[in-house]
Design a protein around this motif. Sequence first.
Motif, PDB file in Angstrom:
ATOM      1  N   PHE A   1      74.091 125.359  39.488  1.00  0.00           N
ATOM      2  CA  PHE A   1      73.985 127.036  38.993  1.00  0.00           C
ATOM      3  C   PHE A   1      72.659 126.651  38.453  1.00  0.00           C
ATOM      4  CE2 PHE A   1      73.807 131.658  37.981  1.00  0.00           C
ATOM      5  CZ  PHE A   1      73.874 132.060  38.400  1.00  0.00           C
ATOM      6  N   PHE A   2      72.532 126.368  37.665  1.00  0.00           N
ATOM      7  CA  PHE A   2      71.321 127.030  36.426  1.00  0.00           C
ATOM      8  C   PHE A   2      70.057 126.037  36.675  1.00  0.00           C
ATOM      9  CE2 PHE A   2      74.146 127.092  32.614  1.00  0.00           C
ATOM     10  CZ  PHE A   2      74.399 128.862  32.729  1.00  0.00           C
ATOM     11  N   ALA A   3      70.114 124.654  37.322  1.00  0.00           N
ATOM     12  CA  ALA A   3      68.741 124.236  37.949  1.00  0.00           C
ATOM     13  C   ALA A   3      68.115 124.727  39.278  1.00  0.00           C
ATOM     14  CB  ALA A   3      69.627 122.831  38.786  1.00  0.00           C
ATOM     15  N   LEU A   4      68.920 125.510  39.924  1.00  0.00           N
ATOM     16  CA  LEU A   4      68.614 126.212  41.266  1.00  0.00           C
ATOM     17  C   LEU A   4      67.888 127.632  40.433  1.00  0.00           C
ATOM     18  CD1 LEU A   4      72.186 126.152  43.557  1.00  0.00           C
ATOM     19  CD2 LEU A   4      69.181 125.286  43.960  1.00  0.00           C
ATOM     20  N   HIS A   5      68.284 127.971  39.379  1.00  0.00           N
ATOM     21  CA  HIS A   5      67.812 128.947  38.923  1.00  0.00           C
ATOM     22  C   HIS A   5      66.733 128.678  37.704  1.00  0.00           C
ATOM     23  CE1 HIS A   5      70.764 131.524  40.707  1.00  0.00           C
ATOM     24  NE2 HIS A   5      70.428 132.938  40.282  1.00  0.00           N
ATOM     25  N   GLY A   6      66.021 127.769  37.445  1.00  0.00           N
ATOM     26  CA  GLY A   6      65.010 127.068  37.253  1.00  0.00           C
ATOM     27  C   GLY A   6      65.401 127.626  35.242  1.00  0.00           C
ATOM     28  N   ASN A   7      66.662 127.378  34.656  1.00  0.00           N
ATOM     29  CA  ASN A   7      66.315 127.522  33.451  1.00  0.00           C
ATOM     30  C   ASN A   7      66.595 126.102  32.616  1.00  0.00           C
ATOM     31  OD1 ASN A   7      66.508 130.545  33.839  1.00  0.00           O
ATOM     32  ND2 ASN A   7      69.269 130.541  34.092  1.00  0.00           N
ATOM     33  N   ILE A   8      66.638 125.075  33.482  1.00  0.00           N
ATOM     34  CA  ILE A   8      66.584 124.003  32.314  1.00  0.00           C
ATOM     35  C   ILE A   8      65.680 123.874  31.793  1.00  0.00           C
ATOM     36  CG2 ILE A   8      67.454 121.587  32.404  1.00  0.00           C
ATOM     37  CD1 ILE A   8      69.690 122.949  34.500  1.00  0.00           C
ATOM     38  N   ALA A   9      65.428 123.125  30.320  1.00  0.00           N
ATOM     39  CA  ALA A   9      63.985 123.038  30.015  1.00  0.00           C
ATOM     40  C   ALA A   9      64.153 121.247  30.349  1.00  0.00           C
ATOM     41  CB  ALA A   9      63.693 122.949  28.199  1.00  0.00           C
ATOM     42  N   TRP A  10      63.942 120.166  31.541  1.00  0.00           N
ATOM     43  CA  TRP A  10      64.425 119.315  31.194  1.00  0.00           C
ATOM     44  C   TRP A  10      64.143 117.964  30.460  1.00  0.00           C
ATOM     45  CZ3 TRP A  10      67.910 117.656  34.867  1.00  0.00           C
ATOM     46  CH2 TRP A  10      68.395 118.614  35.697  1.00  0.00           C
TER      47      TRP A  10
END
Length: 249
Positions: A193-202
């Motif tokens: 869910f978070f990856a699809l919404h672009g919230n993760i600082a990889w």
Amino acid sequence: MEITFDVAVLLFFVALLAGVIDAIAGGGGLITIPALLAAGLPPGAAIATNKVGGVAAATAATLHFLRMRQIDLKRSRWMMLGAFLGSLAGGIALTRIDSGVLRQVIPFLLIGFALYFLLSPRVGSEDRAQRIAPALYAAAVAPLIGFYDGFFGPGTGTFLAISCVTLLGFNLVKATAHAKLLNLCSNSAALVFFALHGNIAWAFGLPILAGQWIGGTIGARLAVTRGHKLIRVLMVLMALIVSVKMLLE
């Protein structure tokens, strides 16, 4: 955001400690989320990025518990699906509903569970008769706790382990093993869910991933070798710490 080498190393060792604790009793996010905030991430990104480490710790711990034959995958497959779908629904609900009510209620539930384990020293020492069928657990309990993980999160591992002890009759080691398996599913849904919404600082997530993978493996080994006594102490301690932190906030 860019990350310096020093910050990456610090996050790795913080995540390693968090992974050990999380594999045994849950609550690793209490260590990693403040570290990510201190590293400069905004709250939303810190919570999302923390799921990267959460999945790593849960995966490493689950693999070790599988090798030690503490998990029955055939019996758990529908529970896994329930936890995954519940967490996905919780993540969607998070974008539409205020989680303030849960923030007020959950600390008291965790304190109640901690007191239950303190005052019932034999609980979880060995397998007992199950109170509900695995199918009912998969259809109702796993999705409910999964929803909570996707929607709010703190104490999910504790809720899963306690539900496995009290409802499925597992001893604490087996309950912890199955809790990590289900937590892996709920964390994976939240991560998607978070990856699809672009919230993760990889860039910040990778050292967290590495540290929690190693920590999760160590924690799972300690849980198997030291048994229910170590799990009981850490579970009670982490439940109280999570409760106090939430009440102070």
